[in-house]
Design a protein around this motif. Sequence first.
Motif, PDB file in Angstrom:
ATOM      1  N   VAL A  75      34.241  15.749  -2.316  1.00  0.00           N
ATOM      2  CA  VAL A  75      33.625  16.994  -2.780  1.00  0.00           C
ATOM      3  C   VAL A  75      33.100  16.804  -4.203  1.00  0.00           C
ATOM      4  N   GLY A  76      33.889  16.139  -5.035  1.00  0.00           N
ATOM      5  CA  GLY A  76      33.457  15.845  -6.413  1.00  0.00           C
ATOM      6  C   GLY A  76      32.220  14.975  -6.426  1.00  0.00           C
ATOM      7  N   SER A  77      32.162  14.011  -5.536  1.00  0.00           N
ATOM      8  CA  SER A  77      30.999  13.133  -5.436  1.00  0.00           C
ATOM      9  C   SER A  77      29.750  13.915  -5.048  1.00  0.00           C
ATOM     10  N   VAL A  78      29.909  14.817  -4.069  1.00  0.00           N
ATOM     11  CA  VAL A  78      28.782  15.655  -3.631  1.00  0.00           C
ATOM     12  C   VAL A  78      28.327  16.562  -4.781  1.00  0.00           C
ATOM     13  N   ALA A  79      29.271  17.171  -5.478  1.00  0.00           N
ATOM     14  CA  ALA A  79      28.925  18.063  -6.590  1.00  0.00           C
ATOM     15  C   ALA A  79      28.237  17.288  -7.712  1.00  0.00           C
ATOM     16  N   SER A  80      28.754  16.111  -8.010  1.00  0.00           N
ATOM     17  CA  SER A  80      28.160  15.273  -9.052  1.00  0.00           C
ATOM     18  C   SER A  80      26.737  14.872  -8.687  1.00  0.00           C
ATOM     19  N   ALA A  81      26.538  14.526  -7.421  1.00  0.00           N
ATOM     20  CA  ALA A  81      25.202  14.161  -6.963  1.00  0.00           C
ATOM     21  C   ALA A  81      24.249  15.352  -7.072  1.00  0.00           C
ATOM     22  N   GLY A  82      24.724  16.534  -6.739  1.00  0.00           N
ATOM     23  CA  GLY A  82      23.900  17.735  -6.867  1.00  0.00           C
ATOM     24  C   GLY A  82      23.487  17.979  -8.306  1.00  0.00           C
ATOM     25  N   LEU A  83      24.423  17.805  -9.226  1.00  0.00           N
ATOM     26  CA  LEU A  83      24.108  17.966 -10.646  1.00  0.00           C
ATOM     27  C   LEU A  83      23.110  16.905 -11.116  1.00  0.00           C
ATOM     28  N   GLN A  84      23.259  15.695 -10.599  1.00  0.00           N
ATOM     29  CA  GLN A  84      22.339  14.625 -10.966  1.00  0.00           C
ATOM     30  C   GLN A  84      20.918  14.946 -10.480  1.00  0.00           C
ATOM     31  N   ILE A  85      20.812  15.483  -9.289  1.00  0.00           N
ATOM     32  CA  ILE A  85      19.504  15.880  -8.760  1.00  0.00           C
ATOM     33  C   ILE A  85      18.905  16.974  -9.648  1.00  0.00           C
ATOM     34  N   TYR A  86      19.694  17.988  -9.922  1.00  0.00           N
ATOM     35  CA  TYR A  86      19.225  19.098 -10.752  1.00  0.00           C
ATOM     36  C   TYR A  86      18.801  18.597 -12.137  1.00  0.00           C
ATOM     37  N   ALA A  91      13.372   9.617 -10.673  1.00  0.00           N
ATOM     38  CA  ALA A  91      14.230   8.500 -10.275  1.00  0.00           C
ATOM     39  C   ALA A  91      15.702   8.916 -10.355  1.00  0.00           C
ATOM     40  N   ALA A  92      16.051   9.654 -11.401  1.00  0.00           N
ATOM     41  CA  ALA A  92      17.431  10.139 -11.515  1.00  0.00           C
ATOM     42  C   ALA A  92      17.752  11.100 -10.371  1.00  0.00           C
ATOM     43  N   ALA A  93      16.791  11.959 -10.030  1.00  0.00           N
ATOM     44  CA  ALA A  93      17.003  12.883  -8.914  1.00  0.00           C
ATOM     45  C   ALA A  93      17.145  12.116  -7.604  1.00  0.00           C
ATOM     46  N   ALA A  94      16.360  11.067  -7.442  1.00  0.00           N
ATOM     47  CA  ALA A  94      16.467  10.254  -6.218  1.00  0.00           C
ATOM     48  C   ALA A  94      17.823   9.572  -6.141  1.00  0.00           C
ATOM     49  N   GLY A  95      18.312   9.092  -7.294  1.00  0.00           N
ATOM     50  CA  GLY A  95      19.650   8.502  -7.320  1.00  0.00           C
ATOM     51  C   GLY A  95      20.701   9.533  -6.944  1.00  0.00           C
ATOM     52  N   GLY A  96      20.500  10.759  -7.434  1.00  0.00           N
ATOM     53  CA  GLY A  96      21.425  11.839  -7.066  1.00  0.00           C
ATOM     54  C   GLY A  96      21.353  12.154  -5.583  1.00  0.00           C
ATOM     55  N   ALA A  97      20.139  12.093  -5.025  1.00  0.00           N
ATOM     56  CA  ALA A  97      19.989  12.362  -3.593  1.00  0.00           C
ATOM     57  C   ALA A  97      20.710  11.298  -2.774  1.00  0.00           C
TER      58      ALA A  97
END
Length: 157
Positions: free
Chosen positions: A7-18, A132-138
């Motif tokens: 869940v933390g990984s998913v949340a972190s990825a969402g923040l990275q995309i944003y 690119a950061a958003a893609a990494g988050g995705a």
Amino acid sequence: MQTAAAVGSVASAGLQIYGGLQQASAANQAASVNSTLALQRARTARDVAAADAADIAINTRKTLGSTRAAAGASGLLIEDGSPLEALMDNAATGELNRQRRLWAGEQEARGFMVDAYGEQVRGWQGAQKGYAAAAGGAAGLLTGGSKLYGLLNGGGS
């Protein structure tokens, strides 16, 4: 424990995309403003040069008129010889000064145009980094989401 990490990984990825999308947007906005300002400075440089050139032309005509009037008052004939050459030289110098001012203004404007283009390039580069950061988050979102899905459906302990 693994579920919380997923869940933390998913949340972190969402923040990275944003964050990446915000970075891209901010880079584009800053570049747009800076580019617009540089283009305005270019227009101003051309306008100032044109006004200065017009002033030079007016002053040249005034000088030529004064020279003719002074020559006429003293009885000199301006039709030929040294007085005519002096008048022609003054006229040529005035036109040269006018053209030089226009040229200098155009060179200044072109410098601002180069600045405007540089700002646009910096904006594109900043946007690319943000995307690119958003893609990494995705990618992180997909990985974390997959792990979470597996854990929630009995695939992990």
